[in-house]
Every structure is written in structure tokens, then in C-alpha cells.
Write a protein that holds these residues in place. Structure first.
Motif, mmCIF file in Angstrom:
data_model
loop_
_atom_site.group_PDB
_atom_site.id
_atom_site.type_symbol
_atom_site.label_atom_id
_atom_site.label_comp_id
_atom_site.label_asym_id
_atom_site.label_seq_id
_atom_site.Cartn_x
_atom_site.Cartn_y
_atom_site.Cartn_z
ATOM 1 N N LYS A 215 -1.806 -76.031 32.046
ATOM 2 C CA LYS A 215 -3.231 -75.954 31.731
ATOM 3 C C LYS A 215 -3.473 -75.936 30.220
ATOM 4 N N LYS A 216 -4.717 -76.233 29.849
ATOM 5 C CA LYS A 216 -5.159 -75.918 28.494
ATOM 6 C C LYS A 216 -5.587 -74.461 28.490
ATOM 7 N N LEU A 217 -5.019 -73.689 27.594
ATOM 8 C CA LEU A 217 -5.337 -72.269 27.492
ATOM 9 C C LEU A 217 -6.234 -72.053 26.283
ATOM 10 N N ALA A 218 -7.484 -71.688 26.536
ATOM 11 C CA ALA A 218 -8.409 -71.292 25.470
ATOM 12 C C ALA A 218 -8.279 -69.784 25.350
ATOM 13 N N LEU A 219 -7.623 -69.338 24.299
ATOM 14 C CA LEU A 219 -7.130 -67.965 24.250
ATOM 15 C C LEU A 219 -7.986 -67.055 23.381
ATOM 16 N N ALA A 220 -8.584 -66.051 24.030
ATOM 17 C CA ALA A 220 -9.257 -64.978 23.307
ATOM 18 C C ALA A 220 -8.508 -63.670 23.452
ATOM 19 N N ASN A 221 -7.509 -63.639 24.321
ATOM 20 C CA ASN A 221 -6.719 -62.430 24.555
ATOM 21 C C ASN A 221 -5.647 -62.297 23.483
ATOM 22 N N LYS A 222 -5.913 -61.467 22.488
ATOM 23 C CA LYS A 222 -4.998 -61.300 21.365
ATOM 24 C C LYS A 222 -3.621 -60.830 21.806
ATOM 25 N N GLU A 223 -3.636 -59.952 22.804
ATOM 26 C CA GLU A 223 -2.407 -59.255 23.176
ATOM 27 C C GLU A 223 -1.331 -60.188 23.717
ATOM 28 N N SER A 224 -1.716 -61.350 24.247
ATOM 29 C CA SER A 224 -0.715 -62.307 24.718
ATOM 30 C C SER A 224 0.257 -62.675 23.603
ATOM 31 N N LEU A 225 -0.288 -62.881 22.400
ATOM 32 C CA LEU A 225 0.553 -63.262 21.262
ATOM 33 C C LEU A 225 1.120 -62.053 20.531
ATOM 34 N N VAL A 226 0.352 -60.966 20.466
ATOM 35 C CA VAL A 226 0.843 -59.754 19.802
ATOM 36 C C VAL A 226 2.064 -59.207 20.528
ATOM 37 N N VAL A 227 2.000 -59.197 21.851
ATOM 38 C CA VAL A 227 3.093 -58.635 22.652
ATOM 39 C C VAL A 227 4.253 -59.608 22.769
ATOM 40 N N ALA A 228 3.970 -60.850 23.112
ATOM 41 C CA ALA A 228 5.042 -61.787 23.463
ATOM 42 C C ALA A 228 4.780 -63.178 22.890
ATOM 43 N N GLY A 229 4.487 -63.239 21.603
ATOM 44 C CA GLY A 229 4.193 -64.520 20.973
ATOM 45 C C GLY A 229 5.322 -65.518 21.083
ATOM 46 N N ASP A 230 6.559 -65.041 21.057
ATOM 47 C CA ASP A 230 7.698 -65.942 21.157
ATOM 48 C C ASP A 230 7.719 -66.664 22.496
ATOM 49 N N ILE A 231 7.461 -65.933 23.563
ATOM 50 C CA ILE A 231 7.479 -66.528 24.896
ATOM 51 C C ILE A 231 6.267 -67.432 25.111
ATOM 52 N N VAL A 232 5.084 -66.949 24.728
ATOM 53 C CA VAL A 232 3.861 -67.726 24.941
ATOM 54 C C VAL A 232 3.918 -69.048 24.176
ATOM 55 N N MET A 233 4.261 -69.007 22.894
ATOM 56 C CA MET A 233 4.282 -70.244 22.116
ATOM 57 C C MET A 233 5.420 -71.157 22.549
ATOM 58 N N GLY A 234 6.470 -70.576 23.096
ATOM 59 C CA GLY A 234 7.562 -71.389 23.626
ATOM 60 C C GLY A 234 7.159 -72.194 24.848
ATOM 61 N N LEU A 235 6.095 -71.783 25.506
ATOM 62 C CA LEU A 235 5.613 -72.495 26.695
ATOM 63 C C LEU A 235 4.584 -73.563 26.374
ATOM 64 N N VAL A 236 4.004 -73.522 25.179
ATOM 65 C CA VAL A 236 2.984 -74.507 24.810
ATOM 66 C C VAL A 236 3.610 -75.894 24.755
ATOM 67 N N GLY A 237 3.028 -76.825 25.467
ATOM 68 C CA GLY A 237 3.558 -78.183 25.526
ATOM 69 C C GLY A 237 4.328 -78.474 26.796
ATOM 70 N N THR A 238 4.786 -77.423 27.480
ATOM 71 C CA THR A 238 5.497 -77.638 28.735
ATOM 72 C C THR A 238 4.510 -78.044 29.816
ATOM 73 N N GLU A 239 4.899 -78.999 30.643
ATOM 74 C CA GLU A 239 4.059 -79.508 31.728
ATOM 75 C C GLU A 239 2.715 -80.031 31.223
ATOM 76 N N GLY A 240 2.672 -80.404 29.928
ATOM 77 C CA GLY A 240 1.434 -80.916 29.366
ATOM 78 C C GLY A 240 0.444 -79.851 28.942
ATOM 79 N N SER A 241 0.886 -78.603 28.868
ATOM 80 C CA SER A 241 -0.008 -77.499 28.502
ATOM 81 C C SER A 241 -0.379 -77.545 27.025
ATOM 82 N N ALA A 242 -1.468 -76.844 26.690
ATOM 83 C CA ALA A 242 -1.924 -76.760 25.302
ATOM 84 C C ALA A 242 -2.569 -75.397 25.098
ATOM 85 N N LEU A 243 -2.645 -74.977 23.845
ATOM 86 C CA LEU A 243 -3.283 -73.707 23.507
ATOM 87 C C LEU A 243 -4.244 -73.932 22.351
#
Length: 384
Positions: free
Chosen positions: A117-145
């Protein structure tokens, strides 16, 4: 074809403003899913207005009320935290607007990106807590952030079409409710005072976080992950007018800034319509009404939370998770008047001193750390 949107946290400030944007462009956007935590009556009203395929009430104790209230419609009703992540990955969704508050937003962010999916992100904590994992998923399966935070949207907009290297970004901060309050008086401030933000109309937690600059600390961590920056490339300035939302300085010394009246609908709509800009019912900016734009350095003694952000950038691992979990407990305790205002950062510092850092965490490690810090911090605030 309309962009099909799952709106997570539809009853909060960002959620309501997202619905306003969608209502201004019904030919382009449609709501397929709405989720709320406990505000079931507001969720029902939204469902009747926007006719989504499904709604989720995260707090299961309100499932019966929502189901009964929507029994005469075709809206499917689900309940529970796990269901929020499941609908974010559903096949009838193109874009997930994650407007959840706190650690609860991480699982839906991960689920939506894994589902392409395209993720329109307002939830700060996704990146504060696990930015390495979240950004590592961007682009997989055509996803975007695409970021929704006004500061990160500003940086994002300044970087569009720029292949040149970035020297630094300048994240602006209003200074929050107590920007003009002497440090000697902070221990006496009340919850009601802390909730009076001078520029923005936001939810309770983010308004408290703005006053402590924890919100800005989180944005520093977010900027590191979103834009691949080093700690020394991220500066913070107090900008009381909140007209310049952030700036980017390039290698040649040129600086781009994104300006505008404080209105979260602008970055929300940009996240939905990117790379295009759509009309929005906002008055033209009046420069003569804002003859002065001023800046000042952050007082690190008054706002110790900002230094904690840079500690997290250098420490890595589960440090951001520790920061967030302790802050969530401390802010809730302050709002319920269990602890004083200055005890918020004290609670965070206590967690850093007591919880061991995991250098290369998995999602399971983040979950375990989150639980550990919450238990420790709850005990700590009870003894203050």
C-alpha cells in the motif's frame, strides 16, 4: 479510478481533517475503512456519512454498540487491535492513512507496507520505535511512504526534484504552550495550561508532547529515517509563528523553505494527491499579516527531551522504543494528574537508565521492550 483509503484513527484530529479533505474531492477519493479506539458514536456517525465497506472499533467493549448502531447498513463491523492491522492490508485499499497515536500505530504501518500500500504516515511512533524495519519495507510489493507531519511534509516537498546532496535540514518548532514560560515555573504548570497550544489545534497527547518538545524530538528521529540523514545534519529552531514548517539547506548553501498558515489539511492532502497538488478551501496567505518571522535557539535546559532524541540517533537499536514507551506512560499520568509536568522527562530518563539496549532488534524485540518499559514506567510514576 478513485483512490481507496483506509483511515486509521478517524475520530482524532488528523482523522477528522482527512475526512474534510476527502469530502472536498469525492471524485478522487473514497473511504473504504474507518477505525477508532473508543469513540464509537463518532465512528458510527462517520460511517453513516462516508459509507465505508468496514469499520473497526479497537476497544472490543464497544463492539456491540457499533454493530447495533450500523445494523441497518451494509458496513461490516470488526473489533480489536489486530483487526486494525488486518484492514490496513485488505485488498480493497490503495492508501492507508495512519493517524493513530502511539505504539499502536506500528503494526498497521508494517502490515500496510508489506501488503504493497501507499502509507500516508502521521503516526510518529512507527518511525521513532522501529524506523529501521519500517523504512526497510518501503518499496516492497510496490509500497510507498509519504509523510503527513507538517515538518516532514515540508522537507519532503523541498526535496522533490532535487538530486543535489543535502547539507542539513532545519526542523522548526513552535515552542509549544510554555515557550515564554521561565524554566523556574515549569514545575507548577497545570494540564489545562499545557493543552493550550498557541498555534495548532491538535489532540491532547501531541499537544503535551509539543510543550515538552518530545514531539520535536520524535520528529528529529523521524527525519533521520525518512531522509537518510546523519544526526549532525538535523537542526531544530524555535519559530514561534509556525509559518515556515521546515527548511532544507543544500550543498551550495541554497535554502528551500515550505511556508503556509498552520493547517494540517495541506500536508494531508499533499500526501494523498502526490505528486499533484489539488485545490483546497484555504484563504490566500496574507504576508502583511505576518510581517515578522523570527527564530531562536532551543534552550536545552528547558527542553531536555531534545537531547534525548540525539542520544537515540547515536545509540540506535531499541533506544527510540524506550523513549516512546516511557513518554506514553508519563504523558498519560500527567494528563490524569498523577504526576507533575517536569516528571514527564524524568520518567523517560529513568527508563533509559534502567532498560538494556538491544542493538539489532526484531519486531518481537521491540514489542518486548515496549512492554518492559511500560511496566517499569508505571511503577516509577506511582512512586513519584
Amino acid at each position: 479510478m478513485k483512490q481507496r483509503i483506509a483511515l486509521l484513527g478517524s475520530t482524532g484530529s488528523i482523522g477528522e481533517q482527512t475526512l474534510d479533505v476527502v469530502s472536498q474531492h469525492p471524485e478522487l477519493f473514497e473511504i473504504t475503512t474507518l477505525t477508532a479506539n473508543r469513540r464509537w458514536e463518532q465512528l458510527v456517525a462517520q460511517a453513516r456519512r462516508f459509507s465505508p465497506d468496514s469499520v473497526v472499533i479497537a476497544d472490543k467493549t464497544y463492539y456491540a454498540q457499533v454493530s447495533e448502531a450500523l445494523a441497518d447498513t451494509d458496513v461490516k463491523v470488526y473489533a480489536g487491535i489486530d483487526a486494525v492491522a488486518q484492514v490496513a492490508a485488505a485488498s480493497n485499499v490503495d492508501t492507508v492513512v495512519n493517524a493513530l497515536v502511539g505504539y499502536a500505530g506500528l503494526a498497521p504501518s508494517v502490515a500496510s507496507l508489506r501488503a504493497g500500500k501507499k502509507l500516508a504516515l502521521a503516526n510518529k511512533e512507527s518511525l521513532v520505535v522501529a524506523g529501521d524495519i519500517v523504512m526497510g519495507l518501503v518499496g516492497t510489493e510496490g509500497s510507498a511512504l509519504v509523510p503527513i507531519d507538517s515538518e516532514h511534509s515540508a522537507i519532503f516537498q523541498c526535496l522533490v526534484g532535487e538530486p543535489s546532496p543535502v547539507r542539513r535540514v532545519v526542523v522548526t518548532a513552535s515552542g509549544g504552550s510554555f515557550r515564554d514560560t521561565p524554566i523556574s515555573e515549569l514545575h507548577n504548570v497545570t494540564v489545562e495550561q499545557a493543552l493550550r497550544h498557541p498555534n495548532w489545534n491538535m489532540g491532547a497527547k501531541i499537544t503535551i508532547d509539543s510543550s515538552t518538545l518530545v514531539n520535536k524530538a520524535f520528529e528529529v528521529i523521524e527525519a533521520r529515517w525518512l531522509f537518510g540523514l546523519k544526526p549532525e545534519q538535523i537542526d531544530v529552531l524555535i519559530h514561534p509563528q509556525s509559518i515556515i514548517h521546515s527548511m532544507v539547506e543544500f550543498a551550495d548553501g541554497a535554502i528551500k523553505a515550505q511556508l503556509g498558515t498552520p493547517d494540517m489539511r495541506v500536508p494531508i492532502q499533499y500526501a494523498l494527491s502526490f505528486p499533484h497538488r489539488l485545490p483546497l478551501e484555504t484563504p490566500p496567505f496574507d504576508f502583511l499579516s505576518h510581517p515578522e518571522l523570527t527564530f531562536r535557539a532551543v534552550d536545552r535546559q528547558k527542553y531536555p527531551a531534545l537531547d534525548l532524541a540525539y542520544h537515540c540517533l547515536y545509540a540506535g537499536g531499541t533506544s527510540g522504543c524506550i523513549f516512546n514507551a516511557a513518554n506514553e506512560i508519563a504523558v498519560a499520568a500527567f494528563i490524569s494528574k498523577q504526576i507533575g509536568y517536569t516528571d514527564i522527562v524524568r520518567t523517560i530518563e529513568n527508563a533509559f537508565s534502567k532498560v538494556a539496549l538491544i542493538a539489532k532488534p526484531t519486531l518481537e524485540d521491540y514489542a518486548a521492550t515496549n512492554d518492559q518499559v511500560r511496566r517499569l514506567s508505571e511503577e516509577y510514576v506511582q512512586n513519584l
